[in-house]
Structures are given as structure tokens and as C-alpha cells.
Design an enzyme around this catalytic site. Structure first.
Site, PDB file in Angstrom:
ATOM      1  N   MET A 189       6.306   0.516  -5.515  1.00  0.00           N
ATOM      2  CA  MET A 189       7.687   0.448  -5.078  1.00  0.00           C
ATOM      3  C   MET A 189       8.490  -0.333  -6.117  1.00  0.00           C
ATOM      4  O   MET A 189       8.623   0.138  -7.233  1.00  0.00           O
ATOM      5  CB  MET A 189       7.765  -0.155  -3.691  1.00  0.00           C
ATOM      6  CG  MET A 189       6.953   0.632  -2.673  1.00  0.00           C
ATOM      7  SD  MET A 189       7.791   0.931  -1.136  1.00  0.00           S
ATOM      8  CE  MET A 189       6.593   2.006  -0.369  1.00  0.00           C
ATOM      9  N   CYS A 190       8.961  -1.541  -5.854  1.00  0.00           N
ATOM     10  CA  CYS A 190       9.808  -2.277  -6.793  1.00  0.00           C
ATOM     11  C   CYS A 190       9.534  -3.767  -6.664  1.00  0.00           C
ATOM     12  O   CYS A 190       8.791  -4.212  -5.798  1.00  0.00           O
ATOM     13  CB  CYS A 190      11.288  -2.008  -6.518  1.00  0.00           C
ATOM     14  SG  CYS A 190      11.743  -0.249  -6.449  1.00  0.00           S
ATOM     15  N   ARG A 191      10.164  -4.544  -7.537  1.00  0.00           N
ATOM     16  CA  ARG A 191      10.152  -6.006  -7.479  1.00  0.00           C
ATOM     17  C   ARG A 191      11.573  -6.486  -7.755  1.00  0.00           C
ATOM     18  O   ARG A 191      12.309  -5.856  -8.509  1.00  0.00           O
ATOM     19  CB  ARG A 191       9.224  -6.605  -8.537  1.00  0.00           C
ATOM     20  CG  ARG A 191       7.779  -6.115  -8.521  1.00  0.00           C
ATOM     21  CD  ARG A 191       6.904  -6.861  -7.522  1.00  0.00           C
ATOM     22  NE  ARG A 191       7.002  -6.335  -6.180  1.00  0.00           N
ATOM     23  CZ  ARG A 191       6.394  -6.866  -5.111  1.00  0.00           C
ATOM     24  NH1 ARG A 191       5.661  -7.954  -5.242  1.00  0.00           N
ATOM     25  NH2 ARG A 191       6.531  -6.317  -3.928  1.00  0.00           N
TER      26      ARG A 191
END
Length: 283
Positions: free
Chosen positions: A1-3
Site C-alpha cells: 500500500m503506502c507510507r
């Protein structure tokens, strides 16, 4: 996903946040320790508040570790409120308009997670966006539609209630399509004065989220730490994963919790999706 990370406090040079910590956001773009994916190389973005009432943003489809312009910018620019995001696409195109943070007026928005089976629910959710906001959607991500739904439902007046209403709507639409767990999220949004962050998932197993602990206490425990000498006591950083291994520096945000960061203080509130029946799913 993301950070992602959301910084508020004394003005800091951007490279102090993005490059210099042991587990910096740029390092996480290559080697995330706690993310759903190790690599977050599908673009990045930085938003910051300078001399204008609206924030500046810089977004690129390059991996954060490979963009020389990011290093140049971050070595010169400084700000007291910074949003930064590294992206791992959940299916939408790698393009600038899909990179976070998203901006509307003085507001910024970042999301880590996914609206499950977004192609199935995209039309219904888009039809619930205010007609005046709909033309402003530039990209193809679930995250930007989520932002527009929150704005439609009152983000600028009451962020916690608006995000709860948007989540309630997303879950109602998703379940009408037979989706058991419609949403996974950690979200951050700010108007340049206060930062709100939320950790929630329909499944009750949300992506990680942490906030920094009291700077004065950390400084007393680690008097030789140079980084702690540079920041003021009102500094708060909210992150997808800790930026370093300094013991006691980070606390996990509890599951199903919203926080508000203002003037160095953090307020915690239970996060419960609300009924959004006023925004029909269009099905």
C-alpha cells in the site's frame, strides 16, 4: 500500500524528515519494515505550508529514492507543517495526479489503504460527491474520491465527523455490492493549523500508525541526541511506521481511533463510522 508522515512543530528542513532519520520515508520507499509491501516506488509527494495561505505540493511518479529534484528541494525548503507520502499503487495508474497528498484550498489529504474492489463501487461513490467538487477530481484513485466525499460531508467544518460519515458511506455502498470488508485506511488531513489522523479498517485489522512521544521527556533521556536538540517541545510527528529505533520515541495509535494534533498536544477520540444515508449510493 503506502507510507506517510505528518509533521507539525518548529520549522524543519525537509531533508531532516525525508532523508536523515535511520528509517526515513525515503528509506521506507525501498525497505518498509511494517508495510503491506516492502517497496513503495510508485511515486511520492510532499505538501508544506510556507508564506501563502494555501500549501505547496510537489509530486512525482519517480521512486522517492531515485528523484534528485526531491533531494534538491528538501535540502533548501523548510516548514512547520509537512505532509509526505510514498506510494504503492493498489491498481490505479502511476501518474502525478494519483500521487498524494491531495489538495483542496488550504486542505491536504493523504491515505494509506484501499477501498476494496474500487472499480465495483467507484460509480456509486462518485455520484455521492458534491457536483461542485466532482470536476476537481483529477486522478483515478480511490483515495482522491475518499477525499472528495469527506469534503462533501463537511470536512472543512468538522473533520472527525466528516471522515466518519465518508467511511460510513463507503462501507454501506461496499456492502450493497457484497463486499465484506469495504475499507482499509490510515488517513491524515490538515488545514495548516491542526492535523487530524485516523486509523480504521472494516475488518478491525488496520495498517500501522504511530505518533511521536513528548519531546521534552525524550530530550531528558537522550541529552546527546542531536536531532532532539533541533526541534521544539511542541513538535509532533504522525507516521505509518517509526522513523528510527530510539526507545520510547513512538507510541502506536490504537485501532479505530482518531487523533487531532494542535499546538503540540494530541487529543484522542474513538473512531466509529456514521450513517451517511443522506448521500445515496446511486445504485
Amino acid at each position: 500500500m503506502c507510507r506517510w508522515l505528518a509533521y507539525s512543530g518548529s520549522p524543519v528542513r525537509l531533508d531532516e524528515l525525508l532523508f536523515k532519520p535511520a528509517n526515513s520515508l525515503v528509506m521506507q520507499s525501498k525497505h518498509s519494515r511494517l508495510g503491506a509491501e516492502t517497496t513503495n516506488g510508485d511515486g511520492f509527494g510532499v505538501g508544506w505550508y510556507g508564506t501563502l495561505p494555501t500549501p505547496g505540493i510537489f509530486r512525482s511518479t519517480e521512486p522517492a529514492w531515485n528523484d534528485s529534484n526531491l533531494r534538491e528541494l528538501s535540502s533548501q525548503a523548510s516548514a512547520g507543517r509537512v505532509f509526505a507520502h510514498i506510494r504503492a499503487s493498489t491498481g490505479s495508474a502511476v501518474q502525478q495526479t494519483n500521487c498524494h497528498p491531495f489538495r483542496h484550498g488550504q486542505w491536504l489529504w493523504m491515505h494509506n489503504g484501499v477501498i476494496t474492489d474500487f472499480p465495483k463501487v467507484r460509480r456509486d461513490l462518485a455520484l455521492a460527491v458534491d457536483p461542485d467538487l466532482f470536476p476537481l477530481i483529477e486522478g483515478s484513485t480511490d483515495s482522491e474520491v475518499f477525499f472528495m466525499l469527506a469534503l462533501t460531508l463537511g470536512l472543512e467544518e468538522d473533520p472527525h465527523a466528516a471522515v466518519a460519515a465518508a467511511v460510513g458511506l463507503i462501507e454501506r455502498v461496499g456492502r450493497s455490492h457484497g463486499i465484506e470488508y469495504p475499507l482499509q485506511m490510515t488517513v491524515a488531513t490538515t488545514n495548516g493549523d491542526t492535523t487530524w489522523a485516523f486509523r480504521y479498517s472494516s475488518e478491525g485489522r488496520s495498517r500501522t500508525l504511530f505518533h511521536s512521544t513528548d519531546v521534552a521527556t525524550l530530550r531528558a533521556h537522550y541529552p546527546d541526541n542531536v536531532m532532539l536538540e533541533k526541534i521544539t517541545d511542541d513538535t509532533v510527528v504522525v507516521v505509518s511506521e517509526p522513523l528510527g529505533d530510539l526507545r520510547g520515541a513512538w507510541q502506536e495509535v490504537p485501532e479505530s481511533t482518531g487523533i487531532a494534533v494542535h499546538d503540540g498536544g494530541i487529543d484522542f477520540h474513538p473512531f466509529i463510522p456514521s450513517d451517511s444515508a443522506d448521500a445515496p449510493p446511486g445504485r
